[in-house]
Each structure stands twice: as structure tokens, then as C-alpha cells.
Design a protein around this motif. Sequence first.
Motif, PDB file in Angstrom:
ATOM      1  N   GLU A 111       7.414   5.969   5.251  1.00 50.09           N
ATOM      2  CA  GLU A 111       7.897   5.534   6.554  1.00 50.09           C
ATOM      3  C   GLU A 111       9.358   5.950   6.709  1.00 50.09           C
ATOM      4  O   GLU A 111      10.139   5.808   5.779  1.00 50.09           O
ATOM      5  N   ARG A 143       6.532  15.885   1.519  1.00 49.32           N
ATOM      6  CA  ARG A 143       5.408  15.657   0.615  1.00 49.32           C
ATOM      7  C   ARG A 143       4.878  16.982   0.059  1.00 49.32           C
ATOM      8  O   ARG A 143       4.732  17.145  -1.157  1.00 49.32           O
ATOM      9  N   LEU A 170       0.840  -1.193   0.000  1.00 51.14           N
ATOM     10  CA  LEU A 170       0.000   0.000   0.000  1.00 51.14           C
ATOM     11  C   LEU A 170       0.880   1.248   0.000  1.00 51.14           C
ATOM     12  O   LEU A 170       1.895   1.274   0.685  1.00 51.14           O
ATOM     13  N   PRO A 171       0.545   2.300  -0.754  1.00 47.48           N
ATOM     14  CA  PRO A 171       1.370   3.513  -0.744  1.00 47.48           C
ATOM     15  C   PRO A 171       1.479   4.059   0.671  1.00 47.48           C
ATOM     16  O   PRO A 171       0.506   4.062   1.416  1.00 47.48           O
TER      17      PRO A 171
END
Lengths: 129, 511
Positions: free
Chosen positions: B33, B50, B29-30
Motif C-alpha cells: 500500500e 515488485r 495479510l500480505p
Amino acid sequence: MSQFKSVEVKPQQEHLEVGKVGENIARGYLEKKGYKIIEQNYKTKYAEIDLVAKKGNELVFVEVRTKKGENFGTPEETINRKKLNKLWGNAKAYAAWKKWQGPYHIDAICIVLGYNNTIERLNHYENIV
Amino acid sequence: MLIKIPSAANLGLETIKVDVEVNLANRGLPGFEIVGLPDKAVDESKERVRAAILSSGIEFPAKKITVNLAPADIPKEGSFYDLPIALGILDSVLQFEIPEESLFFGELSLDGSLRHTKGAFLFALFAKEKGFENLFVPKDSANEAAVIKGIKVFPVENLFQLVSHFLKRKLINQAVYKEPEDRLPIPAEFDMREILGQEQAKRAAEISAAGGHNIIMVGSPGSGKTMLARALPGIMPPLSEEESLEVTKIYSIAGNIPPGGSVISYRQFRAPHHTASPVGLIGGGTRPHPGEISLAHRGVLFLDEFNEFPRQVMEAMRQPLEDGYLTISRSKEIVRYPADFMLVASANPCPCGYFNHPKKNCVCTPRQIRKYQKRISGPILDRIDLHVIVQPVDIEEFSENQKASESLESSGIIRERAILAREIQKKRFNGESIQSNAQMKNSHIKKYCKLTKEVEQLLKQASMKFQLSARSYMKMIKVARTIADLEKAPEITVSHMAEALQYRSKIYESI
């Protein structure tokens, strides 16, 4: 009050409808890929599993996430750690309940719908827990 | 796909290499971390990276991103891993080539620009030491890093600019070191000329500036103790180049260098309030941080109202006063910070302030006075070279002197003398690890301060009479050496020693 005129009051059930549409799309997708669907929307007092399928000798639990448009976040973002833990617990409980001895894993299918429920994208993530 | 971006971590004043490994996995899953013992600031870098990538007009990859900060067992802190992490992600998407021997460091803003980040100076030192050729730092921190010669420092304004650089679309120009404009000392609050009378105290201040000696001034309120201390920066000799780099290191790690700033070129004057906590003054914390005494390294630490400082704080200064550095030991790390400062303390003689005043009456009871004076402990007083009683100013004399203040010596003239004295010391200690008379150890005293028979006799007599400790005995020789240096005398004479002994007057008389 005129500025609110264009706002359409959605029926409460609409998000459930979207979920159902997504589940059906996912079911069709999996069946095409050769999965055998055992359960759809399996519900108990405690848990809910969107799809349970069988691929070869492996049991696959599938969580389906559907969103109409990506303007308010992607479907992937809605699967957080808490949900993952819950999925894992549900899978274990199901396997125990059905006395399943073989291997099993959890997948996620994320679907983005456009207008008129057309499929904008569908991603299948395998073994996410 | 695995990308490795070199960066570093600061542990106290030491720097170690940290590899930022970024892996974009197609399976799973995208998510995003960060592993490798990140602290909260490093972990939050996810959100900054991000947003910064999206703001730069580049799509954020919807893949499972794992960032490892290797070596994984050293705790990482700070916000400067933003740039290497973002670059690693961009590199795995855009596949550009990053030249080898490059080091990256910088905090990202949400709009993709790079912010001034603390520690650039240490990174540059590390880059040079370890043979890195290129250093990419935020634009505002570039001047700080460019002080170090022999490496290429690239000032990066934003992420987009850096990507264009690596895609060879538009290259970033190398930073050119700009000499700081404030090479001159910061003007002191007061000029020595403004202080009327107090000739002995002024002389003591001159000696302490010339030799780096600790000084304590005791006097009634309003006698000019604080004014004298605040005038001190004006007569301190400038920092040598080597010293200035030492101080810059500490200021860089503490984040006290302003954006666009570079080396600290003048002696620092730190005046913490007496409510300072032990950790604030000495340094410490779970991740040891330099305290006021380290920020006053090679400069002046002025403690006004010395008696009011908590005992714990005062006593904690004993060891750094002696050694010139401080070792902070915590369970996770042990850090050594230099703390070679000149202690300037001022105090009142009693709670009401008028004990021994020629005109005013003291209203304190002997018990009160004893209690007040006991707050400064013997071990601390013993480590202070110059003890000066600042006499209250006579108002009649004061108004007369006011007219004559033009004829008094200005700070500039006194400073010249102090600089000359320091130059003599520098020549004397050439090849030694010390720079000033106050730093002399017993072996240096034996080597450089040969006393004639008469001088030794005088010192012996005085020590018997005042019951000086062995340490004070040595301190007196050091002070006499500085007085001789101020007169450019090669030998310590009786008059030098006699003057030195004056500054051992009992500032606190026993009642």
C-alpha cells in the motif's frame, strides 16, 4: 493432436475438492490451537463462511484459501478488497442472526498443497479486516 | 520495522524534501500500500518495484508493506519514487546500512534497471542546497546531476548494483561530469549570407539579437520572413553560465533533457505551430507544466503567421512579455516559471498577402484587411520593440545578387558583433538583476541611458508624430541603446535614435 495427449482432463469438481481438503486441514490446525469449531462451510442463500470458531469469548470467522502449488499465484493474492468487504458483511450478518453480542474478528488461513495433498505451507493471518 | 529513505518532490521549479517511509508489518495479510497522496504514476510504482526486486534475484517479502510519502498532505507525482521505495523494502529485508545525508531518485524498469528520469538537475541543486552529500540517480541522468559541484553523484545502473554497493561487495564509482560536446551553437537552418537583399530586415535582426529585443516582421509571402527568423539562432550570442543553469532547470523539469545529456548550453529556438493551445504555449494544467514560452526562456520564441494564433493565446503572452516570468495559479498549487524570451513574429499584411505590394494587386476588400490586421491587438504590438516591413524581393536583383552572395556578411561575423554588444551590456548591468538592454526597467533607463538635448528633442517630435505610447517611448530608448552598443558608442547620438525610430514604421496602415 499428439501434443495434447499428455493433458489430463480434470473433473469439474476438482477445485472444490481442493477447497474441501484445505478446509479440513484448517479445521484440524485450529482445533489443535485450542479453537472450538462451531460451523464448517456455513451456507445461506446469500453467504458462505468457511469456518466459524470460538476462541475464548471471541467469535472468529475464518476464510480458508487453498492452492495446489504456487506457480499460478499465491493464495494470499486471491483475497482482494471485494472479498474482504464480503467477509466483513457475512460476519456481521451471522453475528446478527445468532444474536451474538460479544466481540468477533476475521482471520484468513492460506494453505499451499503439494502433490498428494501434502501441506507445503500454512499461514494463519489474524484480524485481516 | 520502519525504514526512512530521503527523497524529494518537485513543485514547479521548487523542490521540497519527501521522506519515503517503508514499514514491513508481520501482522495482517500480505499486501502493498502506498499512502501520502500518490498520483497514478506513483501508485503504479507498486507493480514496477515488485517486478524489479524479483528480477534482481531477491525474494519479495510476503508481508504487509506500507509506504508513506511524508509530508502526507502534498500531492506526489512522477515515477521517481520507485528507487527509494524499492530500496526501503530491500533494506528492511537485507538490513544493510545506508549512509546518512543520501538522496535517492529514479524510475525502475521491470528488469531492475534504472531509467532516465526527469528532474535530476533539480534534485542535485536541492541536494547541494540542503547539505546532502550523496545523490543516487539513474546512470543516464547522472551527467545532468553531476553538473552541480560539491555533492557526490552516484550513477546507478540497476537495483542489484545498488544493493551490492551498500553491502560493500562492489562499490559504485562516483560520476564525473562530462562537458557536453555541443558547447557550440546548433547550426541555424540558414546562414545570413543566404538571404539576399533585405538589408534593413537583417540589420533589425542583428539589433534584436544584440539587445534581446522583440521583433515583428510583416511582408508578402515569399519575401524571406521565415528564412530570416530561422537564421536568427546563428547570430544569437551564447548563453552565459548562469543563464544556462536557469534554462537547464526548466528543461529538466519538463523532461526535455535526453539521456546522458547535461546542461543546455545554447539559446533555444522554439517555433510552435499556430494551432498550439493556450496551455501548451503559456504553460499550465492541473499540475502546472512549463509551456513553450518558458522553454524559450533566454532564447527565441518564433511565432510564424502571427495573425493566425488564437486571440486568447496571443493576449495571454502580454504579462510574461512584460515581466519575464509567469505565475500559474491553480487551486492546488501556485507555480512561477521564468519566461524571459525574445519574441520573433512574422505576419502577412492581408489575407491574400499582397497589400501594398509594388507589383502585384491585392484582392482583399478593406473590410477583410481590417479584420485580418485587427487580429494582432494594440497591446501586443506595443510590447514589440522592432517593427519591420520586409519588402518583396525583386527577381532581377535577386538573380544578380545570387552571384554576389559570397561577398555578403556571414552569420558568424554578425554574431561576433552581437556578442561584443552583449558584453558591453553585461558590464553595464554588473550588479543588477538584468543582462540585456531589452530587460531594462524605467529606473535602469534613467540610470544608464542619459539622453542629450538633441536626442530627446528628436524622440519627442517622433512620439508626437507617430503618437507613441509611454511604453513605446521607453522601448525606443532601449533600441537606440543597443544600436549604440553595436557601435561601441558610450552615448546615444541622434543617428542612433533616428535609426531606432525607423523600426517603428507603421506595419499596419489604417485603411
